[in-house]
Scaffold this active site. Structure first.
Site, short mmCIF file in Angstrom:
data_model
loop_
_atom_site.label_atom_id
_atom_site.label_comp_id
_atom_site.label_asym_id
_atom_site.label_seq_id
_atom_site.Cartn_x
_atom_site.Cartn_y
_atom_site.Cartn_z
N HIS A 18 -16.50 8.83 -15.61
CA HIS A 18 -15.62 7.92 -16.36
C HIS A 18 -15.76 6.49 -15.81
O HIS A 18 -16.01 5.55 -16.57
CB HIS A 18 -14.17 8.42 -16.25
CG HIS A 18 -13.16 7.57 -16.93
ND1 HIS A 18 -12.56 7.93 -18.11
CD2 HIS A 18 -12.62 6.37 -16.59
CE1 HIS A 18 -11.70 6.99 -18.46
NE2 HIS A 18 -11.72 6.03 -17.56
N GLU A 19 -15.65 6.35 -14.50
CA GLU A 19 -15.74 5.01 -13.91
C GLU A 19 -17.15 4.44 -14.05
O GLU A 19 -17.32 3.24 -14.31
CB GLU A 19 -15.31 5.03 -12.43
CG GLU A 19 -13.84 5.41 -12.20
CD GLU A 19 -12.86 4.57 -13.00
OE1 GLU A 19 -13.15 3.39 -13.26
OE2 GLU A 19 -11.80 5.11 -13.39
N GLY B 294 0.82 -1.21 0.00
CA GLY B 294 0.00 0.00 0.00
C GLY B 294 0.85 1.25 0.00
O GLY B 294 2.03 1.22 0.33
N GLY C 130 1.82 5.85 4.36
CA GLY C 130 0.87 6.51 5.25
C GLY C 130 -0.49 5.86 5.34
O GLY C 130 -1.39 6.38 5.98
N THR C 131 -0.66 4.71 4.68
CA THR C 131 -1.97 4.07 4.71
C THR C 131 -2.16 3.22 5.97
O THR C 131 -3.22 2.62 6.15
CB THR C 131 -2.20 3.20 3.47
OG1 THR C 131 -1.00 2.45 3.21
CG2 THR C 131 -2.52 4.05 2.26
N GLY C 132 -1.14 3.12 6.80
CA GLY C 132 -1.32 2.43 8.08
C GLY C 132 -0.76 1.02 8.12
O GLY C 132 -1.18 0.22 8.94
N LYS C 133 0.24 0.71 7.29
CA LYS C 133 0.81 -0.63 7.28
C LYS C 133 1.57 -0.91 8.58
O LYS C 133 1.40 -1.96 9.19
CB LYS C 133 1.74 -0.79 6.07
CG LYS C 133 1.00 -0.61 4.74
CD LYS C 133 1.91 -0.79 3.55
CE LYS C 133 2.97 0.27 3.41
NZ LYS C 133 2.44 1.61 3.17
P1 ADP Z 1 2.66 3.24 6.51
O1 ADP Z 1 3.41 2.25 7.35
O2 ADP Z 1 1.62 2.58 5.65
O3 ADP Z 1 3.49 4.19 5.75
P2 ADP Z 1 1.89 4.21 9.09
O4 ADP Z 1 1.34 2.97 9.69
O5 ADP Z 1 3.26 4.57 9.47
O6 ADP Z 1 1.80 4.14 7.51
O7 ADP Z 1 0.89 5.40 9.39
C1 ADP Z 1 1.34 6.62 9.90
C2 ADP Z 1 0.37 7.17 10.90
O8 ADP Z 1 -0.86 7.50 10.30
C3 ADP Z 1 0.01 6.18 11.98
O9 ADP Z 1 0.92 6.19 13.02
C4 ADP Z 1 -1.36 6.68 12.43
O10 ADP Z 1 -1.24 7.74 13.33
C5 ADP Z 1 -1.94 7.22 11.15
N1 ADP Z 1 -2.81 6.22 10.51
C6 ADP Z 1 -2.61 5.64 9.32
N2 ADP Z 1 -3.61 4.79 9.02
C7 ADP Z 1 -4.45 4.81 10.07
C8 ADP Z 1 -5.68 4.13 10.37
N3 ADP Z 1 -6.24 3.25 9.53
N4 ADP Z 1 -6.28 4.41 11.55
C9 ADP Z 1 -5.74 5.29 12.41
N5 ADP Z 1 -4.59 5.95 12.18
C10 ADP Z 1 -3.96 5.74 11.03
ZN ZN Z 2 -10.73 4.23 -17.39
#
Ligand code: ADP
Ligand code: ZN
Length: 607
Positions: free
Chosen positions: A428-429, A205, A208-211
């Site tokens: 479009h979608e 992902g 910043g998506t929360g991995k």
């Molecule tokens: P990644 O590892 O995908 O780059 P992070 O897990 O480091 O992203 O996310 C960074 C911060 O963003 C987390 O510490 C949290 O504060 C916030 N965050 C991201 N996704 C979520 C989520 N689904 N729920 C709550 N906070 C989130």
């Molecule tokens: Zn298309």
């Protein structure tokens, strides 16, 4: 606040004083050690005095310390004196110089000794130097640790103070790792059943998506230690360092199993190998090999689960994806409106909100943003509230924070689409979805979304109900019509077309060329196939007549044109359905299969 600060400050000062005291003490000790020899030694007599005493026949023995030239003289009356010769030549030579002949010297007993004092003082100074280095190193480390650079790069096997309730809007992803929690908690159960747990899970992902958050929450939920490292750390320094870091990471983890190992930016280590390379590549190879060795090395009973994060699966070395390594893949997408609202809710916890704050509206204003952005926005809003002298965070603070985040350079890539752009993407979608739906042989629409992913503003996913081995001509044509649906909707609803369809057109063209040139599916060109020339063959004289080329071109163009016409036909006929789908997309961003069918069936289906 005040109360809490005092003891902290005091201990800081004490720490500083202690350090200064240690330094001063070390300096004094060094000084003393340097002066020590002069303190203990009585003032030596000169070599000339010694010569005179020898001539007078008073000297019985001379102890000569070979390394230092120190002389210990014992007299006939039992008294002793010290003297010093030049270390450049022997004592006898020097005494000869002073006019002493063999007859004087033969009466004296000469003893040669090794320097005890020297050894002692050398040992002492070595000890002192080592102590000094130690003290300096200690101080330096302490000082560096305070700075941002000195921060520990990975948490060493602690159980994170997080659980799944801290992860918002990722229910599906949590569902996908629920079995891992059970496994880590009661591993034996699985082993007894003979069930195999994955060793590695790949989290795919955008940043910043929360991995990382998900991996940590998994460890917290299962109450197991969490070890983390970033792939970019492995490749930075010298050859072999990366590999040894991997080794020690796994060693520490093994000692604490069951546990989670998290490797961020795995693509930095696991990039596909391309033959021979420079030093950096060799290093990466060693690191990757070590990782593979470690992953093969532990049994599934051991209770170590390795989670790795990346936003680029395509560059990963296939060796990593083989069974027994990272064989489970979890896609962590960008959140939709609902997800964004939930993430905002998690982050406003413990913060005071004014009555006018509607988090759903904040979520609606931030399409395309990820969890990390939203966490930033809440933080920024809180700061703005303080700056604006608000008693609680107001909607105005949120609005300002959103604007700042979108304008600010930090996450420019996650920029929010303009309303006009969103509308175009939605139509479009919707156009794709409706065109696919209304083409008999197409695979059913599975999901439509206008949440941007990579380069695409949105996407429509259709999945076959069962695996097929053969592609029929009409099925390929149906695919092309579906691909044309996006562009067709743009033309019909906006009387203008955008670059958003470039990927669709590329795929459609490929399919049409495939039909004509390799599958013999076009009546004009017939059954003849045209193998793609490669290597030398590409340079060789063309075996195809110019006329044949022209007819291939023409056939491809005809297929594309007629499919586009068909798509436009469908979109015009089902104009209302397209509008309904697009409106709903603008509202909720993602539509699943069931909801899509409801929207389609709100009016009679095309004959
Ligand atoms: P990644 O590892 O995908 O780059 P992070 O897990 O480091 O992203 O996310 C960074 C911060 O963003 C987390 O510490 C949290 O504060 C916030 N965050 C991201 N996704 C979520 C989520 N689904 N729920 C709550 N906070 C989130
Ligand atoms: Zn298309």
């Amino acid at each position: 606040m005040k109360k809490n600060n005092r003891p902290l400050n005091n201990s800081l000062i004490e720490n500083k004083l202690l350090r200064i005291a240690i330094l001063v003490a070390a300096l004094i000790i060094t000084g003393v050690a340097l002066w020590l020899p002069t303190f203990t030694t009585p003032k030596p007599i000169t070599l000339t005095d010694l010569a005179n005493d020898i001539r007078a026949g008073e000297v019985v023995t001379i102890q000569d310390t070979t390394e230092t030239g120190e002389l210990l003289i014992t007299y006939r009356d039992g008294s002793t004196e010290k003297s010093m010769r030049d270390t450049a030549s022997s004592l006898l030579e020097q005494l000869n110089h002073l006019g002493l002949e063999g007859e004087h010297l033969s009466a004296i007993k000469l003893e040669f000794v090794r320097s005890k004092g020297l050894i002692a003082s050398r040992t002492l100074s070595t000890v002192i130097s080592l102590a000094m280095v130690g003290v300096m190193g200690f101080v330096a480390l302490r000082v560096l640790n305070k700075g941002p650079m000195g921060e520990k790069k990975f948490t060493e096997g602690e159980i994170p103070d997080l659980n799944f309730s801290d992860v918002a809007g990722m229910e599906e992803n949590i569902q996908e790792i629920q079995d891992i929690v059970t496994f880590l908690k009661e591993g034996n159960k699985y082993a007894d059943m003979g069930a195999k747990m994955p060793r590695g899970i790949l989290l795919v992902g955008d940043p910043g998506t929360g991995k990382t958050l998900l991996a940590k929450a998994l460890a917290g939920e299962a109450r197991v230690p969490f070890f983390a490292m970033s792939g970019s750390e492995f490749v930075e320094v010298f050859v072999g360092v990366g590999a040894s870091r991997i080794r020690s990471l796994f060693k520490k983890a093994r000692a604490k199993a069951p546990c989670i190992i998290f490797i961020d930016e795995i693509d930095a280590v696991g990039r596909e190998r391309h033959g021979s390379g420079g030093g950096a590549e060799a290093e990466q190879d060693q690191t990757l090999n070590q990782l593979l060795v470690e992953m093969d090395g532990f049994g599934s009973q051991e209770g170590i689960i390795v989670l790795a994060a990346t936003n680029r699966v395509d560059v990963l070395d296939p060796a990593l994806l083989r069974p027994g390594r990272f064989d489970r893949r979890i896609t962590v997408g960008r959140p939709d409106v609902k997800g964004r609202e939930e993430i905002l809710k998690v982050h406003v916890q413990g913060k005071k909100l004014a009555a006018d704050v509607d988090l759903m509206n904040v979520a609606k204003a931030t399409p395309g943003l990820v969890g990390a952005d939203l966490a930033n926005i809440v933080n920024e809003a809180a700061i703005l509230a303080v700056r604006n002298n608000h008693l609680a965070i107001t909607m105005q603070d949120f609005e300002e924070a959103v604007e700042k985040n979108i304008a600010g350079g930090v996450q420019r890539k996650n920029r929010v689409m303009s309303d006009e752009e969103r509308r175009i993407v939605a139509y479009h979608e919707a156009g794709h979805a409706v065109a696919i739906h209304e083409t008999r042989l197409s695979d059913p629409v599975y999901k439509i979304t206008i949440i941007p992913r990579g380069q695409a503003g949105g996407y429509t996913m259709s999945l076959p109900e069962q695996d097929t081995m053969l592609m029929s001509k009409n099925k390929i044509l149906a695919r092309i019509i579906g691909l044309m649906g996006g562009r067709a909707a743009e033309e019909i609803f906006f009387q203008d077309i955008t670059s958003g369809a470039s990927n669709d057109l590329q795929m459609a063209t490929q399919l049409a060329e495939e039909m004509v040139m390799r599958l013999g599916m076009d009546s004009a060109t017939g059954l003849r196939v045209f193998p793609q020339p490669q290597g030398y063959a590409a340079l060789a004289a063309p075996r195809t007549a110019q006329k044949t080329f022209e007819s291939i071109d023409e056939s491809v163009k005809n297929i594309l044109d007629s499919c586009y016409e068909e798509a436009k036909n469908i979109i015009s006929t089902r104009r209302n359905a397209v509008e309904r789908v697009a409106d709903e997309l603008l509202e909720v961003e993602t539509i699943n299969r069931e909801r899509f069918l409801e929207l389609m069936e709100a009016e009679p289906v095309l004959a």
